[in-house]
Scaffold this active site. Structure first.
Site, PDB file in Angstrom:
ATOM      1  N   ARG A   1       0.703  -1.005   0.050  1.00  0.00           N
ATOM      2  CA  ARG A   1       0.132   0.075  -0.136  1.00  0.00           C
ATOM      3  C   ARG A   1       0.871   1.108   0.058  1.00  0.00           C
ATOM      4  O   ARG A   1       1.865   1.446   0.966  1.00  0.00           O
ATOM      5  CB  ARG A   1      -0.878   0.072   1.288  1.00  0.00           C
ATOM      6  CG  ARG A   1      -1.731   1.251   1.233  1.00  0.00           C
ATOM      7  CD  ARG A   1      -2.686   0.953   2.384  1.00  0.00           C
ATOM      8  NE  ARG A   1      -3.948   0.437   1.997  1.00  0.00           N
ATOM      9  CZ  ARG A   1      -5.222   0.453   2.627  1.00  0.00           C
ATOM     10  NH1 ARG A   1      -5.491   1.175   3.532  1.00  0.00           N
ATOM     11  NH2 ARG A   1      -6.013  -0.141   1.861  1.00  0.00           N
TER      12      ARG A   1
ATOM     13  N   HIS B   1      -7.299   0.506  -6.636  1.00  0.00           N
ATOM     14  CA  HIS B   1      -7.425  -0.316  -5.265  1.00  0.00           C
ATOM     15  C   HIS B   1      -8.151  -1.636  -5.788  1.00  0.00           C
ATOM     16  O   HIS B   1      -9.029  -2.035  -5.697  1.00  0.00           O
ATOM     17  CB  HIS B   1      -8.460   0.272  -4.408  1.00  0.00           C
ATOM     18  CG  HIS B   1      -8.505  -0.291  -3.040  1.00  0.00           C
ATOM     19  ND1 HIS B   1      -7.761  -1.351  -2.595  1.00  0.00           N
ATOM     20  CD2 HIS B   1      -9.011  -0.021  -1.896  1.00  0.00           C
ATOM     21  CE1 HIS B   1      -7.631  -1.403  -1.313  1.00  0.00           C
ATOM     22  NE2 HIS B   1      -8.519  -0.754  -0.711  1.00  0.00           N
TER      23      HIS B   1
ATOM     24  N   GLN C   1      -9.923  -4.223  -3.511  1.00  0.00           N
ATOM     25  CA  GLN C   1     -11.281  -3.821  -3.365  1.00  0.00           C
ATOM     26  C   GLN C   1     -12.180  -3.990  -4.368  1.00  0.00           C
ATOM     27  O   GLN C   1     -13.415  -4.807  -4.094  1.00  0.00           O
ATOM     28  CB  GLN C   1     -11.190  -2.492  -3.038  1.00  0.00           C
ATOM     29  CG  GLN C   1     -12.604  -1.767  -2.471  1.00  0.00           C
ATOM     30  CD  GLN C   1     -12.903  -2.182  -1.287  1.00  0.00           C
ATOM     31  OE1 GLN C   1     -12.175  -2.146  -0.284  1.00  0.00           O
ATOM     32  NE2 GLN C   1     -14.166  -2.761  -1.123  1.00  0.00           N
TER      33      GLN C   1
ATOM     34  N   ASP D   1     -17.831   6.332  -1.319  1.00  0.00           N
ATOM     35  CA  ASP D   1     -16.248   6.293  -0.505  1.00  0.00           C
ATOM     36  C   ASP D   1     -16.364   7.733   0.148  1.00  0.00           C
ATOM     37  O   ASP D   1     -16.898   8.564  -0.228  1.00  0.00           O
ATOM     38  CB  ASP D   1     -15.110   5.796  -1.677  1.00  0.00           C
ATOM     39  CG  ASP D   1     -13.908   5.881  -1.060  1.00  0.00           C
ATOM     40  OD1 ASP D   1     -13.794   5.758   0.096  1.00  0.00           O
ATOM     41  OD2 ASP D   1     -12.905   5.846  -1.885  1.00  0.00           O
TER      42      ASP D   1
ATOM     43  N   CYS E   1     -16.797   1.188   0.589  1.00  0.00           N
ATOM     44  CA  CYS E   1     -15.477   0.182   0.719  1.00  0.00           C
ATOM     45  C   CYS E   1     -14.920   0.329   2.222  1.00  0.00           C
ATOM     46  O   CYS E   1     -14.371  -0.485   2.650  1.00  0.00           O
ATOM     47  CB  CYS E   1     -14.294   0.521  -0.107  1.00  0.00           C
ATOM     48  SG  CYS E   1     -14.034   2.386   0.136  1.00  0.00           S
TER      49      CYS E   1
ATOM     50  N   ARG F   1     -13.478  -9.100   1.435  1.00  0.00           N
ATOM     51  CA  ARG F   1     -12.108  -8.581   1.378  1.00  0.00           C
ATOM     52  C   ARG F   1     -11.184  -9.807   1.292  1.00  0.00           C
ATOM     53  O   ARG F   1     -10.212  -9.997   0.501  1.00  0.00           O
ATOM     54  CB  ARG F   1     -11.547  -7.647   1.959  1.00  0.00           C
ATOM     55  CG  ARG F   1     -12.172  -6.187   1.775  1.00  0.00           C
ATOM     56  CD  ARG F   1     -11.848  -5.801   0.601  1.00  0.00           C
ATOM     57  NE  ARG F   1     -10.418  -5.829   0.369  1.00  0.00           N
ATOM     58  CZ  ARG F   1      -9.524  -4.602   0.512  1.00  0.00           C
ATOM     59  NH1 ARG F   1     -10.060  -3.493   1.113  1.00  0.00           N
ATOM     60  NH2 ARG F   1      -8.267  -4.771   0.379  1.00  0.00           N
TER      61      ARG F   1
HETATM   62  N1   CP Z   1     -11.311  -0.440   2.462  1.00  0.00           N
HETATM   63  C1   CP Z   1     -10.040  -0.664   2.542  1.00  0.00           C
HETATM   64  O1   CP Z   1      -8.955  -0.814   1.937  1.00  0.00           O
HETATM   65  O2   CP Z   1      -9.953  -0.517   4.129  1.00  0.00           O
HETATM   66  P1   CP Z   1      -8.525  -0.326   4.860  1.00  0.00           P
HETATM   67  O3   CP Z   1      -8.025   1.010   4.524  1.00  0.00           O
HETATM   68  O4   CP Z   1      -8.838  -0.442   6.309  1.00  0.00           O
HETATM   69  O5   CP Z   1      -7.453  -1.449   4.399  1.00  0.00           O
HETATM   70  N1  NVA Z   2     -10.451   6.270  -1.368  1.00  0.00           N
HETATM   71  C1  NVA Z   2      -9.902   5.821  -0.034  1.00  0.00           C
HETATM   72  C2  NVA Z   2      -9.930   4.467   0.009  1.00  0.00           C
HETATM   73  C3  NVA Z   2      -9.720   4.027   1.443  1.00  0.00           C
HETATM   74  C4  NVA Z   2      -9.997   2.411   1.511  1.00  0.00           C
HETATM   75  C5  NVA Z   2      -8.594   6.262   0.076  1.00  0.00           C
HETATM   76  O1  NVA Z   2      -7.740   6.092  -0.771  1.00  0.00           O
HETATM   77  O2  NVA Z   2      -8.381   6.920   1.135  1.00  0.00           O
END
Ligand code: CP
Ligand code: NVA
Length: 321
Positions: free
Chosen positions: A101, A128, A131, A221, A261, A289
């Protein structure tokens, strides 16, 4: 070597296979069966941003499949102590997969560029994909056939929206983005999707009635993604008319399902009434997930020659597609 930096890295048939294996693993899991298909395999995890779902679902998924997940802290010094080339090639001596990440999409692309170890994108500013795998699994569980159905994404044309739009194009679903024009997905991403999937049915609008009238699933989101905190005040103003609340939901057909999400900012992009409604799938979606990523890891292990189809079949699982 196969990676999952975005869903552009796999074919529509491979996507179907991953979702199908995920579904089979979830069914086994529900009957208390946790086949140790990845016994002895190691997933290394590199996270530059916070996470509950991605981190824990990968760790739990690896444990359930008999493998090990190593969460790497700051002391490993990614992008700080040594060249990324040395870092990645050394990591590949210990780990069979890496999930990452990152703040910048280019950082995950760089890890994969050495082809030393399969790299999975656990979220970047651009995409992502993990997701979107869980989103497809959730929608498939809720309706017998997802092809021909519509997802309306309310809010920012962000990483989650882009991956979902591409997942919809790969699955024969319509995708509508509803939000302020200034936050629409870029033409370049739309063009890239339609070049690969000429039948893709994706459009963006500021019109609530246009976007909601034929929605089978409504998704939202956060308005401000991780890394955009300095823009949050402006974003709150810009997105306020697009809050997913009961009055917005009235424009959707009855029975339309709600997705998010997570994490959610309740009272901002979505209200308690909507996220906690009978039609909300968000907790199931978060649970998926793990199941979807287990399917992804199994598929990647087979692609890498770390697991045989025969072994899969011995546990009553089938590789379709
Ligand atoms: N939806 C998602 O990716 O959640 P986290 O940021 O908690 O991993
Ligand atoms: N769009 C959000 C998703 C978090 C899972 C972000 O990038 O923070």
């Amino acid at each position: 070597m196969r990676h999952l930096i975005s869903l552009f890295d796999i074919t529509a048939a491979e996507l179907t296979t991953i979702i199908d294996v995920s579904h089979q693993l979830k069914t086994l899991h529900a009957t208390g069966k946790r086949p140790a298909l990845l016994q002895g395999l190691v997933l290394a995890m590199l996270f530059e941003k916070p996470s509950l779902r991605t981190r824990v679902s990968f760790e739990a998924g690896m444990a359930q499949l008999g493998g090990t997940a190593l969460f790497l802290g700051q002391e490993v010094g990614w992008q700080k102590r040594e060249s990324t080339s040395d870092f990645t090639r050394v990591l590949a001596q210990y780990a069979d997969f890496v999930v990452c990440r990152a703040n910048k999409h280019a950082s995950v692309q760089e890890l994969a560029s050495f082809d030393a170890v399969p790299v999975i994108n656990g979220l970047t500013d651009l995409f992502h994909p993990c997701q979107a795998l869980a989103d497809l699994l959730t929608m498939q569980e809720s309706t017998s056939e997802i092809s021909g159905k519509q997802v309306t994404f309310v809010g920012d044309g962000n990483n989650v929206a882009k991956s979902l739009a591409l997942a919809c194009a790969m699955s024969g679903m319509r995708f509508r983005l509803l939000g302020p024009k200034a936050y629409f997905m870029s033409n370049s991403i739309l063009q890239k999707i339609s070049e690969r999937y000429p039948q893709a049915d994706i459009s963006q609008t500021e019109s609530v009635s246009e976007a909601m009238a034929s929605a089978d699933f409504v998704y939202t989101d956060v308005w401000t993604s991780m890394g955009q905190e300095s823009e949050s005040k402006q974003r709150e103003l810009d997105f306020a008319p697009f809050q997913l609340n009961q009055s917005l939901m009235k424009h959707a057909p009855s029975g339309c399902k709600v997705l998010h999400c997570l994490p959610a900012h309740r009272g901002m992009e979505i209200t308690d009434e909507v996220i906690d409604s009978r039609d909300s799938l968000v907790i199931q979606q978060a649970g998926n997930r793990m199941h979807a990523q287990k399917g992804l890891l199994i598929w990647l292990a087979i692609e890498q020659g770390l697991l045989s189809v025969r072994n899969l079949e011995q546990h009553g699982l089938k590789l379709t597609g």
